[in-house]
Design an enzyme around this catalytic site. Structure first.
Site, PDB file in Angstrom:
ATOM      1  N   PRO A  74       0.822  -1.219   0.000  1.00 46.90           N
ATOM      2  CA  PRO A  74       0.000   0.000   0.000  1.00 46.90           C
ATOM      3  C   PRO A  74       0.848   1.257   0.000  1.00 46.90           C
ATOM      4  CG  PRO A  74      -0.914  -1.604   1.509  1.00 46.90           C
ATOM      5  CD  PRO A  74       0.392  -2.173   1.032  1.00 46.90           C
ATOM      6  N   CYS A  75       0.400   2.252  -0.800  1.00 44.54           N
ATOM      7  CA  CYS A  75       1.234   3.427  -1.046  1.00 44.54           C
ATOM      8  C   CYS A  75       0.700   4.681  -0.372  1.00 44.54           C
ATOM      9  CB  CYS A  75       1.335   3.673  -2.550  1.00 44.54           C
ATOM     10  SG  CYS A  75      -0.248   4.104  -3.327  1.00 44.54           S
ATOM     11  N   GLN A  76      -0.394   4.600   0.391  1.00 43.59           N
ATOM     12  CA  GLN A  76      -1.030   5.831   0.876  1.00 43.59           C
ATOM     13  C   GLN A  76      -0.090   6.722   1.686  1.00 43.59           C
ATOM     14  OE1 GLN A  76      -2.294   2.749   1.132  1.00 43.59           O
ATOM     15  NE2 GLN A  76      -4.530   2.736   1.059  1.00 43.59           N
TER      16      GLN A  76
END
Length: 309
Positions: free
Chosen positions: A74-76
């Protein structure tokens, strides 16, 4: 090459690698709407598992004996669309990804993330873990618009190999990039029936009207109608009266999913999984070039070397 896709989402990476001839045997994700969509489009299994549960993940993935593990944690916490705060905890899954790789020891690994992830301490720590664990690493930022995708979308890829240096693979990829970005019109012709479209901006300090004669901006997980009060931005490509929002299907096509790819879930869930996905053609570009690289005699010889090389 037997491949397992981690943080697979709705399957952009899986599909691109399969189209390039890789044998994707399993996938893992932890968001049920994306898993439901993945199951509609692939025969091999996808498992609902939190990859922070490292021992369970290692046990599952090892049972498939993959030669290649691919995945986009996940890149958030890295993304320009997010809070850019690594302390929020989601970026820790990048470290978990590295731990899983080191426990399984596949011959090859590919880790994908947003462009600015490469500047983060956690990303750099994960790369150091892989390097110290015996992987030769190559890192490159690819612009999807130069890789067969009608979209300006830059992503960082880390490619690792356990059996020798692959630093020259970056040069291979750079040599295969298109000379000009792919525009929306290049990809769709006139089938969209409009010359301008609206893409909801993160802030109205940015433009929102784009032309089909340029690459799309990055497809995000938000798709909204044109506000009745929208004020034209000086950099808008055309008059707002001539524009319309793209449909969910059109946004999936810009992400280069096939027309018959089935998305399920609520509209907002579908928009989010489309925005989160690795464009299929971007994955195909990387996979095709990796396959050609693997077929070089030098790589075949390296693969025969002991793992401590």
């Amino acid at each position: 090459m037997k491949t397992v896709d981690l943080f697979a989402g709705c399957g952009g990476m899986s599909l691109g690698f399969m189209q390039a001839g890789f044998d994707v045997v399993a996938a893992v994700d932890n968001w049920r709407p994306a898993i439901n969509t993945y199951q509609q489009n692939f025969i091999h299994p996808i498992y609902d598992l939190d990859l922070a549960q490292i021992s369970a993940a290692v046990s599952l993935i090892k049972s498939y004996a993959p030669e290649l593990v691919i995945g986009g944690p996940p890149c958030q916490d890295f993304s320009s669309a997010g809070k850019r705060d690594e302390s929020l905890g989601r970026a820790d899954l990048t470290l978990d990804f590295a731990k899983i790789i080191l426990a399984i020891q596949p011959a090859w690994v590919i880790m994908e993330n947003v462009e600015r992830a490469r500047l983060s301490k956690i990303h750099q720590q994960a790369c150091a873990m892989l390097h110290d664990g015996g992987y030769s690493l190559a890192q490159i930022v690819l612009d999807a618009s130069l890789c067969g995708v009608p979209q300006l979308r830059k992503r960082t890829f880390v490619i690792g190999h356990r059996h020798g240096s692959i630093a020259d693979f970056v040069n291979v990829l750079q040599q295969q990039l298109a000379k000009q970005p792919l525009t929306v019109r290049d990809y769709f012709g006139d089938s969209l029936g409009t010359n301008y479209y609206y893409r909801h901006p993160r802030t109205y300090a940015r433009r929102a009207i784009f032309s089909v004669d340029e690459p799309s901006p990055t497809i995000r997980g938000v798709n909204r109608p044109i506000p009745k009060t929208y004020q034209m931005h000086p950099n808008d490509a055309g008059d707002v009266a001539l524009a319309r929002p793209l449909t969910t299907k059109e946004r999936s096509l810009i992400q280069t999913f096939p027309f018959d790819f089935k998305f399920v879930g609520t509209k907002s869930e579908q928009e989010q999984m489309i925005g989160n996905a690795v464009p299929v053609n971007l994955a195909f570009f990387l996979a095709t070039n990796l396959r050609a690289y693997l077929n070089q005699p030098r790589i075949q010889q390296l693969s025969l070397l002991p793992s401590f090389f």
